[in-house]
Design an enzyme around this catalytic site. Sequence first.
Site, short mmCIF file in Angstrom:
data_model
loop_
_atom_site.label_atom_id
_atom_site.label_comp_id
_atom_site.label_asym_id
_atom_site.label_seq_id
_atom_site.Cartn_x
_atom_site.Cartn_y
_atom_site.Cartn_z
N ASN A 182 44.72 40.61 45.72
CA ASN A 182 44.79 39.29 45.74
C ASN A 182 43.57 38.73 46.34
O ASN A 182 43.03 38.97 47.52
CB ASN A 182 45.96 39.07 46.80
N CYS A 202 38.46 31.65 35.78
CA CYS A 202 38.99 31.14 34.42
C CYS A 202 40.32 30.64 34.02
O CYS A 202 41.23 31.49 34.45
CB CYS A 202 38.60 32.26 33.02
N ASP A 205 45.49 29.46 37.71
CA ASP A 205 46.82 28.76 37.83
C ASP A 205 46.66 27.40 38.68
O ASP A 205 46.36 27.21 39.46
CB ASP A 205 47.78 29.45 38.87
N GLU A 282 43.62 32.79 27.96
CA GLU A 282 44.22 31.36 28.25
C GLU A 282 43.28 30.38 27.32
O GLU A 282 43.89 29.61 26.75
CB GLU A 282 44.07 30.98 29.60
C1 LIG Z 1 46.43 31.35 33.93
S1 LIG Z 1 46.24 32.95 34.16
C2 LIG Z 1 44.46 32.93 33.65
C3 LIG Z 1 43.93 34.45 33.14
C4 LIG Z 1 42.58 34.46 32.66
N1 LIG Z 1 41.40 34.33 33.55
C5 LIG Z 1 42.41 33.76 31.54
O1 LIG Z 1 41.63 32.93 31.23
O2 LIG Z 1 42.99 34.29 30.38
C6 LIG Z 1 45.66 33.04 36.08
C7 LIG Z 1 45.46 34.45 36.37
O3 LIG Z 1 45.25 34.79 37.79
C8 LIG Z 1 46.03 35.61 38.44
N2 LIG Z 1 45.95 35.22 39.89
C9 LIG Z 1 46.61 34.27 40.47
N3 LIG Z 1 46.37 34.30 41.73
C10 LIG Z 1 45.46 35.18 41.97
C11 LIG Z 1 44.95 35.74 43.26
N4 LIG Z 1 45.11 35.57 44.52
N5 LIG Z 1 44.16 37.07 43.05
C12 LIG Z 1 44.12 37.74 42.07
N6 LIG Z 1 44.82 37.00 40.80
C13 LIG Z 1 45.17 35.92 40.72
C14 LIG Z 1 47.25 35.53 37.74
O4 LIG Z 1 48.04 36.46 38.16
C15 LIG Z 1 46.98 35.11 36.46
O5 LIG Z 1 46.81 36.28 35.51
#
Ligand SMILES: C[S@@+](CC[C@H](N)C(=O)[O-])C[C@H]1O[C@@H](n2cnc3c(N)ncnc32)[C@H](O)[C@@H]1O
Length: 304
Positions: A182, A202, A205, A282
């Site tokens: 995290n 990138c 969320d 994404e």
């Molecule tokens: C919308 S996805 C984008 C994934 C990737 N960067 C892409 O562009 O394809 C956002 C990702 O961030 C991860 N994520 C969200 N909060 C996070 C955190 N606090 N630490 C690590 N990963 C996180 C989610 O599980 C998700 O896989």
Amino acid sequence: MSTDIQESKKSRRSNTASLDDVCISEETRKRLLYRKEKELKRKALKHVRIDDKELEKEIDKGVIELPKKRFYRQRAHSNPFSDHQLEYPESPRHMDWARFYPEFVSKDSGALPNDKRVEIADIGCGFGGLLVDLSPEFPETLILGMEIRVQVTNYVEDKIIALRAQHKGTGKYSNISVIRGNAMKFLPNFFEKSQLKKMFFCFPDPHFKQRKHKARIITNTLLSEYAYVLKEGGIIYTISDVLDLHEWMKSHLDEHPLFERLTELEEEEDKCVQIMTHSTEEGKKVERNKGSKFIACYRRMPDS
Ligand SMILES: C[S@@+](CC[C@H](N)C(=O)[O-])C[C@H]1O[C@@H](n2cnc3c(N)ncnc32)[C@H](O)[C@@H]1O
């Protein structure tokens, strides 16, 4: 190693048997079996050098294939504030990175050389497309994806194992790895002050609702942590298809005293901007849906 693989085969047989006893759909059964098999293989094969004799036998049998994404799907969002029973080191000194980048381990010391540290981090790396495309651009730099979702992290790990195996002898993909973590909670446990050269955010969320904005991965407090782990001159890359989130990230970065925006020309000419625009899963989805992509990159300023 050979014992690991034998164990993995034995345990695969017993797990198959236990799934026969429960009432689940054929589709679920298939997914669980696939995940179990990959998990066992991951345990047996991860963190080994690609010239390992036992691994070579597995590769020759054609067992090391790229993972299938459909078996790793899980809920789109994970709550960054809940306690996910995540493992994290007490401090960066307690982190054994050699296990993640075995090809860079010195044969004499059995450890990574002092100057080999993770220098590029992809925060919330999702299914790892950026890691894979950055790898050949920075073959001598250790690159790490950090991802909070278990199955998604497992997918990336299996993909890296398979890519390394398929390119054995070339060293390709030995500089990328992934860790479940995290980034909003434990980043300074993994990285020293001024360790990173580049951090990617990138398509984070968006957390659209106002009351959820505090869960966004760019906030004033978190930016101070990112400034801590970034070296002077290091760069934060952001990209989003959500204009509101882009404006949010920009305004927080503009307000922070330790960041300055790259000029338009600098952004245009930075090869990482080109790569992150097209390589993440994404980003590809946004392209397919003919959406917009908003980019903003910021340099870590010297401490005053
Ligand atoms: C919308 S996805 C984008 C994934 C990737 N960067 C892409 O562009 O394809 C956002 C990702 O961030 C991860 N994520 C969200 N909060 C996070 C955190 N606090 N630490 C690590 N990963 C996180 C989610 O599980 C998700 O896989």
